[in-house]
Design an enzyme around this catalytic site. Structure first.
Site, PDB file in Angstrom:
ATOM      1  N   GLN A 139      -2.258   0.359   1.626  1.00 29.21           N
ATOM      2  CA  GLN A 139      -1.737   1.163   0.241  1.00 29.21           C
ATOM      3  C   GLN A 139      -2.940   1.516  -0.922  1.00 29.21           C
ATOM      4  O   GLN A 139      -3.291   0.967  -1.123  1.00 29.21           O
ATOM      5  CB  GLN A 139      -0.317   0.094  -0.388  1.00 29.21           C
ATOM      6  CG  GLN A 139       0.417  -0.198   0.349  1.00 29.21           C
ATOM      7  CD  GLN A 139       0.758  -1.394   0.200  1.00 29.21           C
ATOM      8  OE1 GLN A 139       0.530  -2.510  -0.495  1.00 29.21           O
ATOM      9  NE2 GLN A 139       2.645  -1.907  -0.420  1.00 29.21           N
ATOM     10  N   HIS A 161      -4.869  -5.024   4.782  1.00 31.49           N
ATOM     11  CA  HIS A 161      -3.704  -6.118   5.344  1.00 31.49           C
ATOM     12  C   HIS A 161      -4.167  -5.786   6.859  1.00 31.49           C
ATOM     13  O   HIS A 161      -3.949  -4.939   7.234  1.00 31.49           O
ATOM     14  CB  HIS A 161      -2.031  -5.330   5.214  1.00 31.49           C
ATOM     15  CG  HIS A 161      -1.984  -6.023   3.661  1.00 31.49           C
ATOM     16  ND1 HIS A 161      -1.035  -6.882   3.012  1.00 31.49           N
ATOM     17  CD2 HIS A 161      -1.560  -4.919   2.844  1.00 31.49           C
ATOM     18  CE1 HIS A 161      -1.161  -6.483   1.984  1.00 31.49           C
ATOM     19  NE2 HIS A 161      -1.678  -5.277   1.830  1.00 31.49           N
ATOM     20  N   HIS A 202      -7.517  -2.861  -0.133  1.00 36.20           N
ATOM     21  CA  HIS A 202      -7.661  -3.236   0.431  1.00 36.20           C
ATOM     22  C   HIS A 202      -7.056  -3.290   1.713  1.00 36.20           C
ATOM     23  O   HIS A 202      -5.613  -2.594   1.694  1.00 36.20           O
ATOM     24  CB  HIS A 202      -7.175  -4.554  -0.071  1.00 36.20           C
ATOM     25  CG  HIS A 202      -5.287  -4.708  -0.965  1.00 36.20           C
ATOM     26  ND1 HIS A 202      -5.949  -4.221  -1.934  1.00 36.20           N
ATOM     27  CD2 HIS A 202      -4.789  -5.275  -0.571  1.00 36.20           C
ATOM     28  CE1 HIS A 202      -4.723  -4.447  -2.672  1.00 36.20           C
ATOM     29  NE2 HIS A 202      -3.978  -4.512  -1.638  1.00 36.20           N
ATOM     30  N   HIS A 261      -8.226  -2.254  -5.948  1.00 35.85           N
ATOM     31  CA  HIS A 261      -9.072  -2.231  -5.361  1.00 35.85           C
ATOM     32  C   HIS A 261      -8.708  -1.819  -3.727  1.00 35.85           C
ATOM     33  O   HIS A 261      -8.058  -2.507  -3.181  1.00 35.85           O
ATOM     34  CB  HIS A 261      -9.291  -3.813  -5.197  1.00 35.85           C
ATOM     35  CG  HIS A 261     -11.303  -4.649  -5.128  1.00 35.85           C
ATOM     36  ND1 HIS A 261     -11.914  -5.901  -5.472  1.00 35.85           N
ATOM     37  CD2 HIS A 261     -11.430  -3.814  -4.163  1.00 35.85           C
ATOM     38  CE1 HIS A 261     -13.271  -5.766  -5.074  1.00 35.85           C
ATOM     39  NE2 HIS A 261     -12.201  -4.501  -3.811  1.00 35.85           N
TER      40      HIS A 261
END
Lengths: 191, 191
Positions: free
Chosen positions: A90, A105, A103, A101
C-alpha cells in the site's frame, strides 16, 4: 539472526522499534513477523531507511527489497506448506497505508484457506481491516501499555467489530517465530 | 515505444499476444495497459519470459521487474494526478492468479476515489472480481470473437453481476493510451 539483528542496533518500523520481531536482515532491508498475522506466515519486508514511498527508495534499496521479498516469500511458502503468495504494497496513505514506512505484505496461501472468511480474495479485506494492520496494532499495543500504566492511550477506539478477531500475539511468541524463521532463512539459497 | 515494441516481435501475456497494449519495454520486462482498468491508469508490469511465479524469476529479472514497477508507478501517479499506488502480485493460483504469468498490478489512487464503491480498500475486491482481471477479459474477448464467427466460445458464463460493470475498451482506445504513456515514460528519469 534475531540476535545479530539486535546487535546491529534498533530497527524501526515507522516510529516503532521492532528489533526482536526481525528474522532477516541485509544492509538495506529487513523482514519481520507480524503481531496479528492474517494467515500463518504472514510477514512484512521493509527498507531499513524510513521512507514512506517506493519512489523514495534508491535503485539499490528497491532492488534489495524485492530480492528479499522473493527470497523470504520462497521460505515462508516452504515453511508454512503453502502453494501461493499474496504480495502487496500500500504505497501511500490514499492506498490504505497506515505506517509511513514502505512495507511489503507477504501472505502464504493454500487452496481454500479463506473459504470460511469469504473466499480467496478475502485476504485483501483482512489485510486492510483491523487484522493485519501492524501499524494499528502497534498503536493498540502502546495503548494497552499506557492503559496498564493508568494513562490515557494515545489513540482510542478499537471496537471488537469481528467476533473472530485475533488476539495480538505475545512478544515471546513473536520472538520464537522470528528465531525459527531466521534459521529457515539460512537454508534458502541466496539466488 | 508502442511501435518499437511491435518491432521487437510479439509480446505475450500468458497465451495472449498483447504487443499493441505495451507502452514500455526493457530487455527483461514490459508494461501494458489494461482492457478494463479498475481506475484510470491501472496498468500491469510483467517479465517478458513467461513464468508463473516470482520464485521462477532470475535475480536479474526480479530486479528489472521491480525497478520497472517503481518507474512506471511514478509515471502513472504523475500522469493520472494520483497521490498513492496499490502495488500487488497474486503469486500463484491459490492467491487468485488467473493467468500463469507473473504480473504486477499498479493502480493509481486518489483520496476518496472509491468511496462510491465501498471505500479505499474496495480496490482489492475490484481487482479480483470481473473488473481488472485481464485474463478473464482476454478470454471474454476471444469468446466474443468466436461468437461473432458463429462458433461456441471457449469459456462461457460471464454474467453481468454488477450493474456498474465496465465495458471492455476498444483496441483503438488501448493503443492510444499506450502511445500516450510511452511518451510519458520518456520523461521519467531512469533512476
Amino acid at each position: 539472526m534475531a540476535l545479530a539483528a539486535k546487535a546491529a542496533g534498533p530497527i524501526y518500523f515507522g516510529p516503532f522499534v521492532v528489533t526482536s520481531q526481525v528474522f532477516y536482515l541485509t544492509p538495506l532491508t529487513y523482514a519481520l513477523v507480524n503481531l496479528k498475522p492474517i494467515l500463518p506466515g504472514h510477514v512484512l519486508v521493509s527498507p531499513r531507511r524510513r521512507v514512506p514511498r517506493v519512489a523514495d527508495l534508491t535503485p539499490d534499496e528497491a532492488t534489495d527489497l524485492f530480492l528479499t521479498v522473493r527470497r523470504v516469500g520462497r521460505m515462508v511458502e516452504r515453511v508454512y506448506s503453502a502453494s501461493s503468495l499474496n504480495i502487496a504494497i500500500q504505497d501511500g496513505v490514499d492506498a490504505g497505508q497506515s505506517v509511513p514506512h514502505v512495507h511489503t505484505h507477504i501472505i502464504p496461501r493454500r487452496r481454500s484457506d479463506l473459504d470460511h472468511k469469504g473466499g480467496t480474495d478475502a485476504v485483501y479485506q483482512l489485510m486492510n481491516g483491523e487484522e493485519g494492520d501492524i501499524g494499528r496494532f502497534q498503536w493498540q499495543m502502546m495503548e494497552e501499555m499506557a492503559r496498564q500504566e493508568g494513562e490515557q492511550g494515545r489513540r482510542t477506539g478499537f471496537p471488537a467489530v469481528d467476533n473472530d478477531a485475533r488476539k495480538p500475539r505475545s512478544m515471546e511468541e513473536m520472538e520464537a517465530e522470528a528465531a525459527m524463521l531466521a534459521k529457515e532463512m539460512e537454508k534458502e539459497p541466496l539466488d
